[in-house]
Design an enzyme around this catalytic site. Sequence first.
Site, PDB file in Angstrom:
ATOM      1  N   SER A  32      44.742  24.324   6.953  1.00  0.00           N
ATOM      2  CA  SER A  32      44.865  22.902   6.622  1.00  0.00           C
ATOM      3  C   SER A  32      44.941  22.073   7.900  1.00  0.00           C
ATOM      4  O   SER A  32      45.660  22.404   8.849  1.00  0.00           O
ATOM      5  CB  SER A  32      46.130  22.665   5.793  1.00  0.00           C
ATOM      6  N   LEU A  33      44.200  20.962   7.920  1.00  0.00           N
ATOM      7  CA  LEU A  33      44.200  20.082   9.099  1.00  0.00           C
ATOM      8  C   LEU A  33      45.303  19.032   9.036  1.00  0.00           C
ATOM      9  O   LEU A  33      45.436  18.218   9.946  1.00  0.00           O
ATOM     10  CB  LEU A  33      42.844  19.380   9.224  1.00  0.00           C
ATOM     11  N   LYS A  83      47.396  20.941  -7.003  1.00  0.00           N
ATOM     12  CA  LYS A  83      47.553  19.506  -7.303  1.00  0.00           C
ATOM     13  C   LYS A  83      47.954  19.222  -8.753  1.00  0.00           C
ATOM     14  O   LYS A  83      48.655  18.249  -9.011  1.00  0.00           O
ATOM     15  CB  LYS A  83      46.270  18.744  -6.933  1.00  0.00           C
ATOM     16  N   ASN A 104      48.765  14.622  -4.849  1.00  0.00           N
ATOM     17  CA  ASN A 104      48.613  15.195  -3.497  1.00  0.00           C
ATOM     18  C   ASN A 104      49.724  14.749  -2.552  1.00  0.00           C
ATOM     19  O   ASN A 104      49.744  15.152  -1.389  1.00  0.00           O
ATOM     20  CB  ASN A 104      47.233  14.863  -2.903  1.00  0.00           C
ATOM     21  N   ASP A 119      44.087  10.372  -2.687  1.00  0.00           N
ATOM     22  CA  ASP A 119      42.669  10.690  -2.464  1.00  0.00           C
ATOM     23  C   ASP A 119      41.772   9.528  -2.904  1.00  0.00           C
ATOM     24  O   ASP A 119      40.858   9.139  -2.170  1.00  0.00           O
ATOM     25  CB  ASP A 119      42.277  11.956  -3.239  1.00  0.00           C
ATOM     26  N   GLY A 146      32.156  17.210 -11.366  1.00  0.00           N
ATOM     27  CA  GLY A 146      33.000  18.135 -12.130  1.00  0.00           C
ATOM     28  C   GLY A 146      34.096  18.787 -11.311  1.00  0.00           C
ATOM     29  O   GLY A 146      35.030  19.370 -11.868  1.00  0.00           O
ATOM     30  N   ASN A 169      26.358  16.756 -12.318  1.00  0.00           N
ATOM     31  CA  ASN A 169      26.981  18.054 -12.036  1.00  0.00           C
ATOM     32  C   ASN A 169      26.025  19.169 -12.431  1.00  0.00           C
ATOM     33  O   ASN A 169      25.186  18.979 -13.309  1.00  0.00           O
ATOM     34  CB  ASN A 169      28.296  18.190 -12.830  1.00  0.00           C
ATOM     35  N   ARG A 170      26.185  20.326 -11.733  1.00  0.00           N
ATOM     36  CA  ARG A 170      25.344  21.479 -12.076  1.00  0.00           C
ATOM     37  C   ARG A 170      25.516  21.829 -13.555  1.00  0.00           C
ATOM     38  O   ARG A 170      24.570  21.930 -14.293  1.00  0.00           O
ATOM     39  CB  ARG A 170      25.752  22.653 -11.168  1.00  0.00           C
ATOM     40  N   TYR A 248      33.235  17.430   5.840  1.00  0.00           N
ATOM     41  CA  TYR A 248      33.268  16.928   7.221  1.00  0.00           C
ATOM     42  C   TYR A 248      33.041  18.033   8.250  1.00  0.00           C
ATOM     43  O   TYR A 248      32.917  17.766   9.442  1.00  0.00           O
ATOM     44  CB  TYR A 248      34.600  16.204   7.517  1.00  0.00           C
TER      45      TYR A 248
HETATM   46  P1  ATR Z   1      37.126  22.205  -7.106  1.00  0.00           P
HETATM   47  O1  ATR Z   1      36.789  20.990  -6.276  1.00  0.00           O
HETATM   48  O2  ATR Z   1      37.729  21.822  -8.413  1.00  0.00           O
HETATM   49  O3  ATR Z   1      37.873  23.259  -6.360  1.00  0.00           O
HETATM   50  P2  ATR Z   1      34.699  23.749  -6.780  1.00  0.00           P
HETATM   51  O4  ATR Z   1      34.599  25.036  -7.519  1.00  0.00           O
HETATM   52  O5  ATR Z   1      34.945  23.782  -5.320  1.00  0.00           O
HETATM   53  O6  ATR Z   1      35.740  22.824  -7.550  1.00  0.00           O
HETATM   54  O7  ATR Z   1      33.343  22.972  -7.052  1.00  0.00           O
HETATM   55  C1  ATR Z   1      33.180  21.659  -6.653  1.00  0.00           C
HETATM   56  C2  ATR Z   1      31.876  21.144  -7.188  1.00  0.00           C
HETATM   57  O8  ATR Z   1      30.798  21.811  -6.513  1.00  0.00           O
HETATM   58  C3  ATR Z   1      31.630  21.368  -8.681  1.00  0.00           C
HETATM   59  O9  ATR Z   1      31.114  20.169  -9.166  1.00  0.00           O
HETATM   60  C4  ATR Z   1      30.600  22.482  -8.718  1.00  0.00           C
HETATM   61  O10 ATR Z   1      29.720  22.437  -9.837  1.00  0.00           O
HETATM   62  P3  ATR Z   1      30.097  23.177 -11.241  1.00  0.00           P
HETATM   63  O11 ATR Z   1      31.108  22.302 -11.918  1.00  0.00           O
HETATM   64  O12 ATR Z   1      28.809  23.238 -11.998  1.00  0.00           O
HETATM   65  O13 ATR Z   1      30.643  24.520 -10.887  1.00  0.00           O
HETATM   66  C5  ATR Z   1      29.818  22.168  -7.465  1.00  0.00           C
HETATM   67  N1  ATR Z   1      29.024  23.288  -6.967  1.00  0.00           N
HETATM   68  C6  ATR Z   1      29.471  24.421  -6.386  1.00  0.00           C
HETATM   69  N2  ATR Z   1      28.431  25.202  -6.007  1.00  0.00           N
HETATM   70  C7  ATR Z   1      27.291  24.532  -6.380  1.00  0.00           C
HETATM   71  C8  ATR Z   1      25.883  24.804  -6.257  1.00  0.00           C
HETATM   72  N3  ATR Z   1      25.438  25.912  -5.665  1.00  0.00           N
HETATM   73  N4  ATR Z   1      25.029  23.880  -6.728  1.00  0.00           N
HETATM   74  C9  ATR Z   1      25.459  22.739  -7.309  1.00  0.00           C
HETATM   75  N5  ATR Z   1      26.774  22.424  -7.456  1.00  0.00           N
HETATM   76  C10 ATR Z   1      27.672  23.313  -6.998  1.00  0.00           C
END
Ligand code: ATR
Length: 304
Positions: A32-33, A83, A104, A119, A146, A169-170, A248
């Site tokens: 953590s920074l 969180k 947070n 945030d 998402g 979102n994916r 970043y």
């Molecule tokens: P969190 O922020 O809650 O820890 P995360 O698992 O780190 O969640 O994922 C953050 C975002 O990156 C999510 O929107 C995730 O999409 P999904 O909800 O479909 O899982 C997105 N994400 C991660 N890998 C991805 C990829 N290869 N292509 C597109 N979106 C991706």
Amino acid sequence: MTHFTLDTLSQLNDGYDQPARYAVIGNPVAHSLSPQLHQPALDALDLGVRYVRVEVPVGRVREAFEKMRAAGIEGINVTVPHKLEALEACDEVHPGAKKMGAVNTIVFDGDRLLGFNTDGPGFVRAIREDFQMDLGDLRVAIIGAGGGAGRAIATQCTLEETPQLILANRSLGKLETMKSELSLQSDKLEGPGDRLQIYALDDPALQEALAQSELIINTTSVGLKQHDPAPIPSGWIEPHHLVYDTIYNPARTRLLRNAESQGARISNGLSLLLHQGALSLEYWLGREAPIEAMRKGLRETIQG
Ligand code: ATR
């Protein structure tokens, strides 16, 4: 020592002249920074106290708060994956944090635990600083809405009453739930013109929706690795766009490099990290944060 654990909290001040008063909890937390952001601020204010990292296992956040309070900690930052658990452990949660479903920042107020989320408000400050624009005036699109960061920023957009909010979102499932939650929070997002729209990342109609947007934000984790692709095709970015990547490190993801070559203005998540931290400090101390000291601390860490 990079961090303390619940078992080593009793040694928090062993061998130190200055007592630990502020901390970040997470799991993992070693990278953590937050200390690089907050220690220079505490030093600039001449408070003579330390900021430490504490690793806390999932399911033990409430216990951690009690132990940390007993050890003399006065304010806490909460990072992944705690969180939501932190929100549930609070006696009182600020309305914005409640809407984001995430806390947070913790303030100890006598016996009571108060929870905040900096945030979303930190992002407003970041956009103001980087693009000289108010988030509430921009038509916004969030790629990766998402995830946790995406949800915080989307919620802030509804609080700021942005004229348009595109969530992509994916996987679409998460966005359907979020759409109904956000619409409940803001009647301004419903009605004629469909100001809140959701898209799967591979929906070709997303290109036209992005063309109508002014600010495009990446909150996916795509770009964290050196050779990651961009989350959207380069050709979807136009010169009128402001493109913000919450990543970043690396400082310039492929998305940002593409955006720059398309003539768009760009910025990365360093400003969000900075301003969410400054707002936490303001909650703890009730005074303005020494922002330049924090910026310098962060720059030295990231560049050095
Ligand atoms: P969190 O922020 O809650 O820890 P995360 O698992 O780190 O969640 O994922 C953050 C975002 O990156 C999510 O929107 C995730 O999409 P999904 O909800 O479909 O899982 C997105 N994400 C991660 N890998 C991805 C990829 N290869 N292509 C597109 N979106 C991706």
